[in-house]
Write a protein that holds these residues in place. Structure first.
Motif, PDB file in Angstrom:
ATOM      1  N   GLU A 175       0.832  -1.202   0.000  1.00 52.06           N
ATOM      2  CA  GLU A 175       0.000   0.000   0.000  1.00 52.06           C
ATOM      3  C   GLU A 175       0.871   1.259   0.000  1.00 52.06           C
ATOM      4  N   LEU A 176       1.904   1.271   0.809  1.00 54.17           N
ATOM      5  CA  LEU A 176       2.808   2.414   0.863  1.00 54.17           C
ATOM      6  C   LEU A 176       3.458   2.659  -0.494  1.00 54.17           C
ATOM      7  N   LEU A 177       3.977   1.600  -1.111  1.00 54.53           N
ATOM      8  CA  LEU A 177       4.628   1.743  -2.415  1.00 54.53           C
ATOM      9  C   LEU A 177       3.640   2.168  -3.492  1.00 54.53           C
ATOM     10  N   VAL A 229      12.293   2.725  -6.972  1.00 52.61           N
ATOM     11  CA  VAL A 229      11.933   1.796  -5.914  1.00 52.61           C
ATOM     12  C   VAL A 229      12.615   0.469  -6.201  1.00 52.61           C
ATOM     13  N   ARG A 230      13.430   0.016  -5.257  1.00 51.36           N
ATOM     14  CA  ARG A 230      14.122  -1.274  -5.377  1.00 51.36           C
ATOM     15  C   ARG A 230      13.513  -2.194  -4.341  1.00 51.36           C
ATOM     16  N   ALA A 270      11.100  -5.773   1.712  1.00 51.68           N
ATOM     17  CA  ALA A 270      11.693  -4.471   1.977  1.00 51.68           C
ATOM     18  C   ALA A 270      11.778  -3.696   0.670  1.00 51.68           C
ATOM     19  N   ALA A 271      12.004  -2.413   0.809  1.00 47.31           N
ATOM     20  CA  ALA A 271      12.169  -1.571  -0.374  1.00 47.31           C
ATOM     21  C   ALA A 271      13.129  -0.440  -0.036  1.00 47.31           C
ATOM     22  N   VAL A 272      13.965  -0.118  -1.004  1.00 49.65           N
ATOM     23  CA  VAL A 272      14.826   1.050  -0.913  1.00 49.65           C
ATOM     24  C   VAL A 272      14.248   2.060  -1.893  1.00 49.65           C
ATOM     25  N   LEU A 274      22.500  -5.404   2.999  1.00 52.53           N
ATOM     26  CA  LEU A 274      21.204  -5.954   3.386  1.00 52.53           C
ATOM     27  C   LEU A 274      20.957  -7.360   2.841  1.00 52.53           C
ATOM     28  N   LEU A 275      21.303  -7.587   1.592  1.00 52.43           N
ATOM     29  CA  LEU A 275      20.916  -8.840   0.933  1.00 52.43           C
ATOM     30  C   LEU A 275      21.485 -10.102   1.576  1.00 52.43           C
TER      31      LEU A 275
END
Length: 86
Positions: A7-9, A24-25, A37-39, A59-60
């Motif tokens: 929803e945020l994205l 957006v990644r 997650a998203a960067v 992170l990965l």
């Protein structure tokens, strides 16, 4: 990906629909819960190579185990990323 992140994205992409600058990644963090997650960045405001080296690459491979999303976020800020990169 959990519903709140989706929803945020979705909202963010709708707000910046007329801009090619939003990047957006999306990723799934290594964990038992398969945390989403998203960067999110704005083109030109950060160096892509530095972002990859200092944020995405650390992170990965990090294993968040059975942490909840909130716990994983705290781990990111306390342990995974250097304070200067946050």
């Amino acid at each position: 990906m959990n519903d709140s992140l989706k929803e945020l994205l979705s909202d963010l992409k709708a707000q910046f629909a007329d801009s090619a600058d939003l990047t957006v990644r999306e990723m799934t963090l290594k964990s038992k819960r398969k945390l989403a997650a998203a960067v999110i960045t704005m083109e030109g405001l950060c160096d892509k190579e530095q972002l990859a080296q200092t944020v995405i690459n650390p992170l990965l491979p990090y294993d968040f185990g059975a942490q909840s999303g909130e716990e994983a976020a705290q781990t990111v800020f306390r342990s995974v990323l250097a304070s200067s990169d946050i």
